[in-house]
Motif scaffolding. Structure first.
Motif, PDB file in Angstrom:
ATOM      1  N   UNK A   1      44.964  56.187  37.810  1.00 31.55           N
ATOM      2  CA  UNK A   1      45.412  54.903  37.546  1.00 31.55           C
ATOM      3  C   UNK A   1      44.748  53.992  38.017  1.00 31.55           C
ATOM      4  N   UNK A   2      44.200  53.964  39.355  1.00 29.22           N
ATOM      5  CA  UNK A   2      43.557  52.929  40.070  1.00 29.22           C
ATOM      6  C   UNK A   2      42.137  52.728  39.272  1.00 29.22           C
ATOM      7  N   UNK A   3      41.422  53.633  39.011  1.00 26.97           N
ATOM      8  CA  UNK A   3      40.062  53.646  38.557  1.00 26.97           C
ATOM      9  C   UNK A   3      40.403  52.841  37.010  1.00 26.97           C
ATOM     10  N   UNK A   4      41.680  53.259  36.278  1.00 28.09           N
ATOM     11  CA  UNK A   4      41.743  52.773  35.003  1.00 28.09           C
ATOM     12  C   UNK A   4      41.860  51.133  34.995  1.00 28.09           C
ATOM     13  N   UNK A   5      42.806  50.877  36.049  1.00 33.75           N
ATOM     14  CA  UNK A   5      43.240  49.541  36.360  1.00 33.75           C
ATOM     15  C   UNK A   5      42.245  48.587  36.955  1.00 33.75           C
ATOM     16  N   UNK A   6      41.191  49.125  37.899  1.00 40.56           N
ATOM     17  CA  UNK A   6      40.389  48.219  38.448  1.00 40.56           C
ATOM     18  C   UNK A   6      39.160  48.105  37.435  1.00 40.56           C
ATOM     19  N   UNK A   7      38.901  49.014  36.639  1.00 37.02           N
ATOM     20  CA  UNK A   7      37.809  48.678  35.562  1.00 37.02           C
ATOM     21  C   UNK A   7      38.380  47.443  34.665  1.00 37.02           C
TER      22      UNK A   7
ATOM     23  N   UNK B   1      32.547  53.814  40.516  1.00 38.35           N
ATOM     24  CA  UNK B   1      32.987  54.057  39.384  1.00 38.35           C
ATOM     25  C   UNK B   1      32.944  52.824  38.190  1.00 38.35           C
ATOM     26  N   UNK B   2      33.537  51.938  38.857  1.00 41.01           N
ATOM     27  CA  UNK B   2      33.781  50.805  37.908  1.00 41.01           C
ATOM     28  C   UNK B   2      32.523  49.863  37.928  1.00 41.01           C
TER      29      UNK B   2
ATOM     30  N   UNK C   1      36.799  43.565  34.514  1.00 40.28           N
ATOM     31  CA  UNK C   1      36.437  42.746  33.107  1.00 40.28           C
ATOM     32  C   UNK C   1      37.173  41.633  32.901  1.00 40.28           C
ATOM     33  N   UNK C   2      38.459  41.693  33.264  1.00 50.26           N
ATOM     34  CA  UNK C   2      39.251  40.510  33.268  1.00 50.26           C
ATOM     35  C   UNK C   2      38.525  39.453  34.028  1.00 50.26           C
ATOM     36  N   UNK C   3      38.326  39.602  35.250  1.00 52.24           N
ATOM     37  CA  UNK C   3      37.744  38.772  36.157  1.00 52.24           C
ATOM     38  C   UNK C   3      36.564  37.897  35.871  1.00 52.24           C
ATOM     39  N   UNK C   4      35.548  38.941  35.246  1.00 54.69           N
ATOM     40  CA  UNK C   4      34.261  38.398  34.670  1.00 54.69           C
ATOM     41  C   UNK C   4      34.518  37.819  33.611  1.00 54.69           C
ATOM     42  N   UNK C   5      35.441  38.138  32.510  1.00 52.77           N
ATOM     43  CA  UNK C   5      35.482  37.467  31.274  1.00 52.77           C
ATOM     44  C   UNK C   5      36.161  36.404  30.939  1.00 52.77           C
ATOM     45  N   UNK C   6      37.577  36.542  31.501  1.00 48.66           N
ATOM     46  CA  UNK C   6      38.782  35.674  31.390  1.00 48.66           C
ATOM     47  C   UNK C   6      38.560  34.554  32.396  1.00 48.66           C
TER      48      UNK C   6
END
Length: 168
Positions: free
Chosen positions: A106-112, A144-145, A116-121
């Protein structure tokens, strides 16, 4: 307000009704060991934490630490997001999850997704992260991310391993 969804998770802003969940999370064993005791010992303390630390960050900075819930039943299981600390040039990504949900990806899924949200949005130029040298699970997730190990540093009086989205 919902920030994003992944295959299994909903990431959204916390609100005052989440205080009992944050009381549990901030007193969970890994939070206390790897993040530290925030002295949140009552529902009143947790409500104040949500209002000042979480909601306050959303209003002041436009981002913060978000509640992570299962899409299947909307059960809150952790928190993830960005913090802007005075002693760091860039926002850092952080996360925590209740013990029953550890080691399920779950953490890897959310962190990835949040990265991306932080970079793009949010258009964050650089995102950093740090953890203790003993927190091998967190270090594995950061690599991993897509973050890069930079070095070891003393941050907030503690020796930490430091990561960034940018190679130095």
């Amino acid at each position: 307000m919902k920030i994003l969804e992944t295959e299994r998770l909903i990431i959204e802003e916390a609100n005052l009704s989440d205080a009992s969940f944050f009381l549990r999370l901030l007193n969970s064993p890994n939070w206390l060991e790897f993040i530290g005791d925030r002295n949140i010992k009552s529902l009143e303390d947790a409500t104040k934490y949500v209002q000042e630390s979480l909601i306050g960050s959303y209003k002041e900075k436009g981002f913060g630490f978000y509640k992570m819930s299962l899409r299947a039943n909307n059960e809150p299981i952790g928190a993830i997001g960005f913090l802007k600390r005075e002693y760091l040039e860039f926002p850092d990504i952080g996360y925590a999850i209740l013990p029953n949900y550890e080691s399920k990806g779950y953490v890897s899924e959310a962190a990835k997704a949040v990265l991306e949200y932080g970079k793009n949005k949010l258009q964050l130029k650089e995102i950093v992260a740090f953890t203790t040298e003993e927190n091998l699970a967190s270090q594995k997730i950061l690599l991993k991310i897509g973050l890069y190990f930079i070095d070891k540093r003393i941050l907030d009086g503690e020796e930490c391993v430091y990561y960034s989205t940018e190679k130095c």
